[in-house]
Scaffold this active site. Sequence first.
Site, PDB file in Angstrom:
ATOM      1  N   ARG A   1       0.839  -1.198   0.000  1.00  0.00           N
ATOM      2  CA  ARG A   1       0.000   0.000   0.000  1.00  0.00           C
ATOM      3  C   ARG A   1       0.875   1.250   0.000  1.00  0.00           C
ATOM      4  O   ARG A   1       1.725   1.414   0.887  1.00  0.00           O
ATOM      5  CB  ARG A   1      -0.879  -0.023   1.242  1.00  0.00           C
ATOM      6  CG  ARG A   1      -1.896   1.103   1.240  1.00  0.00           C
ATOM      7  CD  ARG A   1      -2.733   1.074   2.473  1.00  0.00           C
ATOM      8  NE  ARG A   1      -3.714   0.005   2.415  1.00  0.00           N
ATOM      9  CZ  ARG A   1      -4.923   0.090   2.965  1.00  0.00           C
ATOM     10  NH1 ARG A   1      -5.270   1.170   3.615  1.00  0.00           N
ATOM     11  NH2 ARG A   1      -5.753  -0.908   2.889  1.00  0.00           N
TER      12      ARG A   1
ATOM     13  N   THR B   1      -0.729   7.635  -1.079  1.00  0.00           N
ATOM     14  CA  THR B   1      -2.044   7.567  -1.736  1.00  0.00           C
ATOM     15  C   THR B   1      -2.937   6.494  -1.123  1.00  0.00           C
ATOM     16  O   THR B   1      -4.150   6.484  -1.341  1.00  0.00           O
ATOM     17  CB  THR B   1      -1.886   7.217  -3.233  1.00  0.00           C
ATOM     18  OG1 THR B   1      -1.331   5.900  -3.329  1.00  0.00           O
ATOM     19  CG2 THR B   1      -0.986   8.200  -3.949  1.00  0.00           C
TER      20      THR B   1
ATOM     21  N   ASP C   1      -4.988 -10.067  11.780  1.00  0.00           N
ATOM     22  CA  ASP C   1      -4.206 -10.036  10.539  1.00  0.00           C
ATOM     23  C   ASP C   1      -3.872 -11.481  10.145  1.00  0.00           C
ATOM     24  O   ASP C   1      -3.102 -12.162  10.831  1.00  0.00           O
ATOM     25  CB  ASP C   1      -2.919  -9.222  10.783  1.00  0.00           C
ATOM     26  CG  ASP C   1      -2.103  -9.078   9.512  1.00  0.00           C
ATOM     27  OD1 ASP C   1      -1.722  -7.952   9.179  1.00  0.00           O
ATOM     28  OD2 ASP C   1      -1.828 -10.110   8.849  1.00  0.00           O
TER      29      ASP C   1
ATOM     30  N   ASP D   1      -0.072 -12.298   9.719  1.00  0.00           N
ATOM     31  CA  ASP D   1       0.648 -12.441  10.984  1.00  0.00           C
ATOM     32  C   ASP D   1       0.284 -13.744  11.678  1.00  0.00           C
ATOM     33  O   ASP D   1       1.129 -14.432  12.249  1.00  0.00           O
ATOM     34  CB  ASP D   1       0.305 -11.268  11.909  1.00  0.00           C
ATOM     35  CG  ASP D   1       1.098 -10.012  11.541  1.00  0.00           C
ATOM     36  OD1 ASP D   1       2.164 -10.135  10.909  1.00  0.00           O
ATOM     37  OD2 ASP D   1       0.621  -8.902  11.870  1.00  0.00           O
TER      38      ASP D   1
END
Length: 363
Positions: A258, A262, A354, A357
């Site tokens: 990511r 932006t 997550d 993870d």
Amino acid sequence: MILAVGCDHAGFVLKAAVTGFLGGRAEVMDCGVSREEEPFDYPDIALKVAREVSEGRANMGVLMCGTGIGMAVTANKIRGVRAAACNDVESARLGKAHNDLNILTLGGRVITPDPVAPSLDTWLSTSFEGGRHLVRINRIAAAEASVLSSDSPESGRVVVFNHPLVQHKISIIRDKNTSVKEFRELVQEIAGLMVYEITRNLPLSEIEVETPVAMTTAWTLAGKKLAVVPVLRAGLGMVDGILQLIPNAKVGHIGLYRDPETLNPVEYYCKLPQDIGERDIFVLDPMLATGGSAAAAISLIRARGGQKVSLVCLIAAPEGIKKVHELHPEVDIFIAALDGRLNDHGYIVPGLGDAGDRLFGTK
Ligand code: RB5
């Protein structure tokens, strides 16, 4: 704001009053009918208005028949529509505040044109309260999404796997005390169970087989080409469970990060089978949260010639499904559970945290 408006013969007089009132407050999309004299079948008009709302060409809709009931029953068959007969002001207020009604239905044989303006005014000016009501609305959306079909042949399906084995295993991986080892094993098992069901309609061809006892005609897979494409890194956790069932599938990989400025997903790795255009492709991403990376992964595959793409996720939020279908309306989305919402950090609630993870023990 665009409001789609429709009626049958029994709602015709009311419709004139409604469009007159709405005219000053919104753009009215008149979906008929335009004559009072002939009897019209209300489902035709209800479906027309409901599709305008469901497919985003209108923001909301108003439907009128004799009671408002037939229109509501019909409109509610279309995905994403929440319609109800609200022939009084309090129903109109609570219908919006609690049920987020996007189509109001009215009965020309139940109310006269006079009290219609306050009901419409209340419905338009009341805001959906969200909170516990959003959780309930999402339950309705989940029930709707578990139907194995779509309203229009061009739009992709959303299929929720409510098989007891899948649901049982999803509950275990949600638990924050589940170990990395068990989490990893269960993600593979769930992915395998899902693909077992997704591949139910793979084409077969006849073959002759000699058993120790006799010759017989049997069935073999007709050689449909498949590819699985995990989105790195969490998608990797689903690959082996699928390859156990379809070992000849080719595996592509897509890596996205990511952009901190932006917040858009940016490709850092993409390697796909050369003949990707000839394959049915399953994009794997355990968590469909905002939908940004899944949608970007599908765009990458398309840009490289991939045609028939499905998305396989374990847990999804409504926001993610919406985003993927906005950009790729034809893609089928297969999920094991549809959760309520995203939190401020973009995590699915309740979700499982997550997935990367938890698969790799990095937290
Ligand atoms: C038409 O006679 C009437 O049945 C229809 O307008 C509606 O009330 C159905 O629910």
